[in-house]
Design an enzyme around this catalytic site. Structure first.
Site, PDB file in Angstrom:
ATOM      1  N   GLU A  43       0.802  -1.230   0.000  1.00 45.07           N
ATOM      2  CA  GLU A  43       0.000   0.000   0.000  1.00 45.07           C
ATOM      3  C   GLU A  43       0.829   1.271   0.000  1.00 45.07           C
ATOM      4  O   GLU A  43       2.006   1.257   0.346  1.00 45.07           O
ATOM      5  CB  GLU A  43      -0.990  -0.023   1.176  1.00 45.07           C
ATOM      6  N   HIS A  83     -12.610   0.748   1.666  1.00 45.34           N
ATOM      7  CA  HIS A  83     -13.007   1.019   3.058  1.00 45.34           C
ATOM      8  C   HIS A  83     -12.833   2.487   3.416  1.00 45.34           C
ATOM      9  O   HIS A  83     -12.135   3.226   2.720  1.00 45.34           O
ATOM     10  CB  HIS A  83     -12.214   0.141   4.038  1.00 45.34           C
TER      11      HIS A  83
HETATM   12  C1  V0V Z   1     -16.688  -7.667   1.405  1.00 41.11           C
HETATM   13  N1  V0V Z   1     -17.909  -7.109   1.481  1.00 41.11           N
HETATM   14  C2  V0V Z   1     -17.781  -5.787   1.487  1.00 41.11           C
HETATM   15  C3  V0V Z   1     -16.384  -5.545   1.402  1.00 41.11           C
HETATM   16  N2  V0V Z   1     -15.738  -6.736   1.360  1.00 41.11           N
HETATM   17  N3  V0V Z   1     -18.671  -4.797   1.567  1.00 41.11           N
HETATM   18  C4  V0V Z   1     -18.199  -3.538   1.535  1.00 41.11           C
HETATM   19  N4  V0V Z   1     -16.886  -3.223   1.449  1.00 41.11           N
HETATM   20  C5  V0V Z   1     -15.953  -4.196   1.379  1.00 41.11           C
HETATM   21  N5  V0V Z   1     -14.668  -3.884   1.289  1.00 41.11           N
HETATM   22  C6  V0V Z   1     -19.200  -7.811   1.539  1.00 41.11           C
HETATM   23  C7  V0V Z   1     -19.284  -8.898   0.485  1.00 41.11           C
HETATM   24  O1  V0V Z   1     -19.750  -8.354  -0.734  1.00 41.11           O
HETATM   25  C8  V0V Z   1     -20.266  -9.853   1.108  1.00 41.11           C
HETATM   26  O2  V0V Z   1     -21.561  -9.385   0.891  1.00 41.11           O
HETATM   27  C9  V0V Z   1     -19.973  -9.746   2.586  1.00 41.11           C
HETATM   28  O3  V0V Z   1     -19.309  -8.477   2.781  1.00 41.11           O
HETATM   29  C10 V0V Z   1     -19.044 -10.836   3.075  1.00 41.11           C
HETATM   30  O4  V0V Z   1     -17.944 -10.853   2.212  1.00 41.11           O
HETATM   31  P1  V0V Z   1     -17.273 -12.187   1.678  1.00 41.11           P
HETATM   32  O5  V0V Z   1     -16.794 -11.945   0.303  1.00 41.11           O
HETATM   33  O6  V0V Z   1     -18.159 -13.325   1.927  1.00 41.11           O
HETATM   34  O7  V0V Z   1     -16.115 -12.347   2.704  1.00 41.11           O
HETATM   35  P2  V0V Z   1     -14.625 -12.012   2.614  1.00 41.11           P
HETATM   36  O8  V0V Z   1     -13.900 -13.268   2.916  1.00 41.11           O
HETATM   37  O9  V0V Z   1     -14.305 -11.270   1.380  1.00 41.11           O
HETATM   38  O10 V0V Z   1     -14.439 -11.029   3.856  1.00 41.11           O
HETATM   39  C11 V0V Z   1     -14.939  -9.733   3.867  1.00 41.11           C
HETATM   40  C12 V0V Z   1     -14.328  -9.033   5.080  1.00 41.11           C
HETATM   41  C13 V0V Z   1     -12.803  -9.070   4.914  1.00 41.11           C
HETATM   42  C14 V0V Z   1     -14.852  -7.604   5.114  1.00 41.11           C
HETATM   43  C15 V0V Z   1     -14.756  -9.772   6.355  1.00 41.11           C
HETATM   44  O11 V0V Z   1     -12.445  -8.419   3.711  1.00 41.11           O
HETATM   45  C16 V0V Z   1     -12.026  -8.477   6.062  1.00 41.11           C
HETATM   46  O12 V0V Z   1     -11.846  -9.075   7.118  1.00 41.11           O
HETATM   47  N6  V0V Z   1     -11.523  -7.221   5.894  1.00 41.11           N
HETATM   48  C17 V0V Z   1     -10.741  -6.533   6.924  1.00 41.11           C
HETATM   49  C18 V0V Z   1      -9.265  -6.500   6.599  1.00 41.11           C
HETATM   50  C19 V0V Z   1      -8.951  -5.765   5.332  1.00 41.11           C
HETATM   51  O13 V0V Z   1      -9.823  -5.444   4.521  1.00 41.11           O
HETATM   52  N7  V0V Z   1      -7.626  -5.483   5.086  1.00 41.11           N
HETATM   53  C20 V0V Z   1      -7.154  -4.807   3.904  1.00 41.11           C
HETATM   54  C21 V0V Z   1      -6.924  -3.355   4.136  1.00 41.11           C
HETATM   55  P3  V0V Z   1     -22.654 -10.244   0.083  1.00 41.11           P
HETATM   56  O14 V0V Z   1     -22.046 -10.469  -1.261  1.00 41.11           O
HETATM   57  O15 V0V Z   1     -22.788 -11.500   0.906  1.00 41.11           O
HETATM   58  O16 V0V Z   1     -23.884  -9.387   0.099  1.00 41.11           O
HETATM   59  S1  V0V Z   1      -5.450  -3.129   5.108  1.00 41.11           S
HETATM   60  C22 V0V Z   1      -5.397  -1.514   5.656  1.00 41.11           C
HETATM   61  O17 V0V Z   1      -6.422  -0.760   5.404  1.00 41.11           O
HETATM   62  C23 V0V Z   1      -4.248  -1.095   6.358  1.00 41.11           C
HETATM   63  C24 V0V Z   1      -3.063  -1.956   6.549  1.00 41.11           C
HETATM   64  C25 V0V Z   1      -4.191   0.272   6.940  1.00 41.11           C
HETATM   65  O18 V0V Z   1      -5.101   1.064   6.788  1.00 41.11           O
HETATM   66  O19 V0V Z   1      -3.158   0.598   7.589  1.00 41.11           O
HETATM   67 CO    CO Z   2      -6.823   1.245   5.630  1.00 39.70          CO
END
Ligand code: V0V
Ligand code: CO
Length: 140
Positions: A43, A83
């Protein structure tokens, strides 16, 4: 609870290409670059402004693998806003306060974030479809 926008995270297929696009279009400067293995991302932070409690940024995110959060997001939804990150004075306290309202926390404890921050994520389904990050900037 005091909150400000710390950053907007954008999912990208090609980090270098999007750094070039965002810095040229909005005249922003890259202030940090990091690989975060735990979050599965490479990133860059582009500085927008400084305010009370810390700066605000655009965070460009390229996945390290297809099965990482950003990799899955790209496959499902394509490039774009991934996000919104709120700056809070104390991430552990914010997790407790928000968790008590019934919002699912995706992290049990704060994780390491960009530029020495402590971060935690909230489930998008409990926040109107917006993946939400809480960020505590490092103390100066
Ligand atoms: C998934 N969904 C979202 C989404 N990602 N909705 C909005 N925004 C997003 N970014 C929806 C998806 O369409 C599904 O809805 C539902 O949530 C479950 O998603 P899934 O595909 O079944 O599950 P996963 O395995 O993709 O997990 C989704 C989650 C995962 C959000 C749980 O991405 C997560 O744990 N994210 C947190 C960590 C992260 O994103 N790290 C990267 C950035 P439907 O289709 O069932 O309606 S790191 C960062 O920002 C840093 C290091 C920083 O700021 O310093
Ligand atoms: Co972030």
């Amino acid at each position: 609870m005091f909150m400000r926008i710390d950053h907007i995270g954008i999912a990208c297929r090609d980090l270098e290409e999007k750094i070039e696009l965002f810095s040229r279009t909005f005249e922003l400067t890259v202030v940090a670059r990091e690989v975060n293995e735990e979050q599965g991302v490479k990133e860059a932070m582009l500085h927008i402004a400084d305010g009370d409690g810390g700066g605000s940024y655009i965070q460009l995110l390229e996945p390290l693998s297809d099965d990482s959060p950003v990799g899955k997001f790209l496959a499902k939804r394509g490039e774009g806003v991934h996000h919104v990150a709120f700056g809070v004075p104390d991430v552990a306290e914010a997790m407790t306060t928000i968790g008590e309202k019934g919002v699912r926390l995706l992290d049990e404890r704060p994780r390491h974030g960009s530029m020495g921050s402590r971060i935690a994520f909230l489930h998008p389904k409990d926040v109107g479809g917006m993946l939400t990050e809480l960020v505590e900037a490092p103390k100066p």
